[in-house]
Design an enzyme around this catalytic site. Structure first.
Site, short mmCIF file in Angstrom:
data_model
loop_
_atom_site.label_atom_id
_atom_site.label_comp_id
_atom_site.label_asym_id
_atom_site.label_seq_id
_atom_site.Cartn_x
_atom_site.Cartn_y
_atom_site.Cartn_z
N GLY A 17 0.85 -1.19 0.00
CA GLY A 17 0.00 0.00 0.00
C GLY A 17 0.88 1.23 0.00
N CYS A 18 0.47 2.25 0.69
CA CYS A 18 1.23 3.49 0.76
C CYS A 18 2.62 3.22 1.34
CB CYS A 18 0.49 4.50 1.64
SG CYS A 18 1.42 6.02 1.92
#
Length: 187
Positions: A17-18
């Site tokens: 993800g981020c």
């Protein structure tokens, strides 16, 4: 600072993800000597963050880890990785949606691929997540460092909204769950 000149370091690239979240967790892992946010396995050379956000470059937001296998192994790194993101949501982590947020392990050595696939098979067999694991396991084909302002983002901006409400809880979960892998705090 850990001295790495006399050790053989390995590297692996992880997309959870981020990259701010993943970087913040692995910055605290004993045996990990460097963590760099970047972009992997896309088709545009030297992409910018703005290009990545369009979802048109094929890149994943990732962290590139350099680690000492005498201190921490690939399996332990991957156990931390799977415990600190959701590997069951394709192209999504929480409110972050897009192909750049996919879960991925981009190996630099065939032995890393074998460990990753074995661990995923075991977790699937155990029904650990209650849903199929969608993490891609692929060789690292390309890697580009993210812009300087993305590096050490959580360290430099702990009170920023996303950091306080998304990154902070992931770091807290790591600290609670993986105390044995926590780097000592600087004096």
């Amino acid at each position: 600072m850990e001295d790495s000149k006399d050790r053989r370091l390995e590297s692996i690239v992880l997309g959870g993800g981020c990259f701010w979240c993943t970087e913040a967790v692995f910055d605290r892992v004993r045996g990990v000597v460097d963590v760099e946010s970047g972009y992997a396995n896309g088709h545009v050379p030297a992409p910018t963050y703005e290009q990545i956000c369009t979802g048109q470059t094929g890149h994943a937001e990732v962290v590139k880890l350099s680690f000492d296998p005498a201190v921490i192994g690939v399996r332990e790194i991957l156990e931390i990785f799977f415990a600190t993101h959701d590997p069951t949501t394709p192209n999504r982590q929480g409110n972050d949606v897009g192909t750049q947020y996919r879960s991925g392990i981009y190996f630099t050595d065939p032995a890393q691929e074998a460990v990753a696939k074995e661990l995923i098979a075991q977790m699937a067999q155990d029904g650990l997540f209650g849903a199929p694991i969608v993490t891609e396991v692929l060789p690292l084909q390309s890697y580009w460092p993210a812009e300087d302002y993305h590096q050490d983002y959580y360290l430099n901006h702990p009170q920023q909204g996303y950091c306080a409400f998304v990154v902070g809880p992931k770091v807290a979960k790591f600290r609670k769950t993986f105390t044995r892998y926590l780097k000592p705090e600087p004096a």
